[in-house]
Write a protein that holds these residues in place. Structure first.
Motif, PDB file in Angstrom:
ATOM      1  N   ILE A 103       7.276  31.061  41.362  1.00 30.73           N
ATOM      2  CA  ILE A 103       8.634  30.540  41.415  1.00 30.73           C
ATOM      3  C   ILE A 103       9.136  30.520  39.971  1.00 30.73           C
ATOM      4  O   ILE A 103       8.450  30.006  39.084  1.00 30.73           O
ATOM      5  N   GLU A 104      10.295  31.104  39.734  1.00 28.42           N
ATOM      6  CA  GLU A 104      10.809  31.219  38.367  1.00 28.42           C
ATOM      7  C   GLU A 104      12.049  30.344  38.187  1.00 28.42           C
ATOM      8  O   GLU A 104      12.950  30.330  39.026  1.00 28.42           O
ATOM      9  N   ILE A 105      12.078  29.610  37.082  1.00 25.44           N
ATOM     10  CA  ILE A 105      13.234  28.799  36.703  1.00 25.44           C
ATOM     11  C   ILE A 105      13.789  29.361  35.394  1.00 25.44           C
ATOM     12  O   ILE A 105      13.035  29.628  34.460  1.00 25.44           O
ATOM     13  N   ASN A 106      15.084  29.556  35.343  1.00 21.63           N
ATOM     14  CA  ASN A 106      15.763  29.958  34.109  1.00 21.63           C
ATOM     15  C   ASN A 106      16.810  28.905  33.756  1.00 21.63           C
ATOM     16  O   ASN A 106      17.626  28.534  34.600  1.00 21.63           O
ATOM     17  N   TYR A 107      16.785  28.426  32.525  1.00 18.03           N
ATOM     18  CA  TYR A 107      17.859  27.599  31.989  1.00 18.03           C
ATOM     19  C   TYR A 107      18.716  28.483  31.094  1.00 18.03           C
ATOM     20  O   TYR A 107      18.189  29.236  30.255  1.00 18.03           O
ATOM     21  N   LEU A 108      20.028  28.398  31.219  1.00 12.31           N
ATOM     22  CA  LEU A 108      20.950  29.119  30.348  1.00 12.31           C
ATOM     23  C   LEU A 108      21.731  28.111  29.516  1.00 12.31           C
ATOM     24  O   LEU A 108      22.642  27.453  30.008  1.00 12.31           O
ATOM     25  N   ARG A 165      23.807  26.415  33.115  1.00 14.59           N
ATOM     26  CA  ARG A 165      23.306  26.316  34.486  1.00 14.59           C
ATOM     27  C   ARG A 165      21.787  26.527  34.495  1.00 14.59           C
ATOM     28  O   ARG A 165      21.191  26.974  33.534  1.00 14.59           O
ATOM     29  N   MET A 166      21.227  26.222  35.628  1.00 24.28           N
ATOM     30  CA  MET A 166      19.794  26.397  35.863  1.00 24.28           C
ATOM     31  C   MET A 166      19.658  27.132  37.187  1.00 24.28           C
ATOM     32  O   MET A 166      20.326  26.801  38.160  1.00 24.28           O
ATOM     33  N   LEU A 167      18.835  28.179  37.225  1.00 23.73           N
ATOM     34  CA  LEU A 167      18.626  28.870  38.490  1.00 23.73           C
ATOM     35  C   LEU A 167      17.141  28.939  38.801  1.00 23.73           C
ATOM     36  O   LEU A 167      16.294  28.917  37.897  1.00 23.73           O
ATOM     37  N   ILE A 168      16.835  29.023  40.094  1.00 23.48           N
ATOM     38  CA  ILE A 168      15.456  29.059  40.550  1.00 23.48           C
ATOM     39  C   ILE A 168      15.359  30.043  41.702  1.00 23.48           C
ATOM     40  O   ILE A 168      16.234  30.100  42.564  1.00 23.48           O
ATOM     41  N   PHE A 169      14.299  30.864  41.699  1.00 25.81           N
ATOM     42  CA  PHE A 169      14.108  31.854  42.751  1.00 25.81           C
ATOM     43  C   PHE A 169      12.636  32.224  42.824  1.00 25.81           C
ATOM     44  O   PHE A 169      11.864  31.969  41.892  1.00 25.81           O
ATOM     45  N   TRP A 170      12.255  32.833  43.948  1.00 23.97           N
ATOM     46  CA  TRP A 170      10.878  33.326  44.106  1.00 23.97           C
ATOM     47  C   TRP A 170      10.829  34.736  43.545  1.00 23.97           C
ATOM     48  O   TRP A 170      11.477  35.647  44.046  1.00 23.97           O
ATOM     49  N   ALA A 171      10.042  34.913  42.497  1.00 28.76           N
ATOM     50  CA  ALA A 171      10.057  36.159  41.738  1.00 28.76           C
ATOM     51  C   ALA A 171       9.283  37.289  42.395  1.00 28.76           C
ATOM     52  O   ALA A 171       9.142  38.365  41.802  1.00 28.76           O
ATOM     53  N   SER A 172       8.801  37.106  43.629  1.00 32.55           N
ATOM     54  CA  SER A 172       8.194  38.219  44.364  1.00 32.55           C
ATOM     55  C   SER A 172       9.226  39.284  44.715  1.00 32.55           C
ATOM     56  O   SER A 172       8.860  40.414  45.041  1.00 32.55           O
ATOM     57  N   PHE A 173      10.509  38.911  44.679  1.00 35.87           N
ATOM     58  CA  PHE A 173      11.572  39.878  44.918  1.00 35.87           C
ATOM     59  C   PHE A 173      11.961  40.540  43.589  1.00 35.87           C
ATOM     60  O   PHE A 173      12.060  39.866  42.560  1.00 35.87           O
ATOM     61  N   PRO A 174      12.199  41.864  43.570  1.00 33.65           N
ATOM     62  CA  PRO A 174      12.552  42.554  42.327  1.00 33.65           C
ATOM     63  C   PRO A 174      13.778  41.915  41.677  1.00 33.65           C
ATOM     64  O   PRO A 174      14.780  41.634  42.340  1.00 33.65           O
ATOM     65  N   TYR A 184       7.615  29.339  34.716  1.00 35.14           N
ATOM     66  CA  TYR A 184       6.975  29.984  35.849  1.00 35.14           C
ATOM     67  C   TYR A 184       6.042  28.980  36.535  1.00 35.14           C
ATOM     68  O   TYR A 184       5.174  28.389  35.889  1.00 35.14           O
ATOM     69  N   ILE A 185       6.233  28.805  37.838  1.00 32.01           N
ATOM     70  CA  ILE A 185       5.448  27.848  38.606  1.00 32.01           C
ATOM     71  C   ILE A 185       4.643  28.614  39.655  1.00 32.01           C
ATOM     72  O   ILE A 185       5.229  29.319  40.481  1.00 32.01           O
ATOM     73  N   PRO A 186       3.318  28.507  39.662  1.00 29.23           N
ATOM     74  CA  PRO A 186       2.544  29.159  40.724  1.00 29.23           C
ATOM     75  C   PRO A 186       3.023  28.673  42.089  1.00 29.23           C
ATOM     76  O   PRO A 186       3.241  27.473  42.292  1.00 29.23           O
ATOM     77  N   LEU A 187       3.192  29.602  43.012  1.00 24.45           N
ATOM     78  CA  LEU A 187       3.730  29.242  44.319  1.00 24.45           C
ATOM     79  C   LEU A 187       2.878  28.196  45.005  1.00 24.45           C
ATOM     80  O   LEU A 187       3.401  27.272  45.644  1.00 24.45           O
ATOM     81  N   GLN A 188       1.550  28.312  44.894  1.00 16.51           N
ATOM     82  CA  GLN A 188       0.693  27.354  45.563  1.00 16.51           C
ATOM     83  C   GLN A 188       0.901  25.942  45.041  1.00 16.51           C
ATOM     84  O   GLN A 188       0.790  24.964  45.792  1.00 16.51           O
TER      85      GLN A 188
END
Length: 263
Positions: free
Chosen positions: A15-20, A40-49, A65-69
């Protein structure tokens, strides 16, 4: 660091977090353009391109970066988690005044490489994500957009993966088998194992052990319980198995780990 435009898409299992901070960015995530304003802050599952295709401003980008588990043990709202696992991109409607300073503190603490402080940073990141999950946010969902370019093998199995992840998160501290995990989805055991490994890049057995290890680590840090009791509470069937897996994973015994924290 300053945000950098990427030449190519990439993906990974976190799981990826980006702060801008004081800058904006344009992303391409699974075929959909996602424009993120500054602050802003965004979060998404980085398994998607995904890739950052353009930026504006002289601010900073902070990546987490947060391990999904680990993420799935945080007991976040079901709708929030489901959105991410199905390709949704969640963007905060605004940041808090403390976000700039707290991310700087996290970086300084991580650089110290002290176990107790690292676990405190993780706890604070978890709390920040929990706050995001209950505040107002915007959602971009490329999987509901007819123009997206989907990784169809990933998308088609996501509902089964989510079911397995939820089942494991709820039962990892019990005596469960791969057959139990597969049965939760109604899939044949061999197919469930292959699907899980293809999407998660880890076997079901390894994933269960990771959750148990994380539980055991938390108990070693936060309690003075005996190692035997910790092993059983975390779901390990025997003390010898717990010691073996812990030693192979961390190159130290559970007692050595506890002592390294100064306890």
């Amino acid at each position: 660091m300053a945000p950098k435009v990427m030449e190519h898409s990439h993906w990974h299992g976190h799981i990826e977090i980006n702060y801008l901070f004081n800058c904006s960015a344009e992303y391409l995530i699974n075929g959909q353009n996602v424009s993120v304003p500054q602050g802003r802050m965004l979060i998404f599952w980085a398994s998607f391109p995904h890739q950052m295709v353009s930026t504006e401003g002289d601010g900073e980008l902070v990546n987490i970066y947060i391990p999904l588990q680990s993420f799935l043990t945080w007991k976040l709202p079901n709708e929030f988690v489901s959105n991410l696992l199905h390709g949704g991109v969640i963007v905060s409607n605004n940041l808090h005044d403390s976000d700039v300073e707290i991310t700087k503190t996290w970086q300084k603490d991580i650089d110290k490489n002290i176990s107790a402080i690292l676990y405190q940073v993780i706890s604070e990141i978890q709390a920040r994500v929990k706050r995001l999950a209950i505040e107002e946010y915007s959602t971009f969902n490329p999987l509901e957009n007819g123009e997206y370019k989907a990784n169809r093998s990933l998308v088609s199995g996501l509902s089964h993966i989510q079911t397995m992840l939820r089942f494991i998160a709820e039962h990892y501290d019990e005596k469960i088998s791969i057959a139990d995990v597969a049965q939760s989805t109604g899939l044949h055991q061999n197919y469930a194992m292959k699907l899980f490994n293809r999407v998660m890049h880890i076997s079901i057995k390894q994933y269960i052990n990771q959750l148990r290890l994380q539980h055991a680590q938390a108990l070693l840090i936060d309690t003075d319980k005996a190692v035997l009791n910790i092993a059983l509470e975390a779901g390990f069937g025997s003390i010898s198995r717990f010691y073996d897996i812990f030693q192979r994973s961390f190159s130290m015994s559970p007692l050595e780990f506890r002592r390294s924290l100064g306890y």
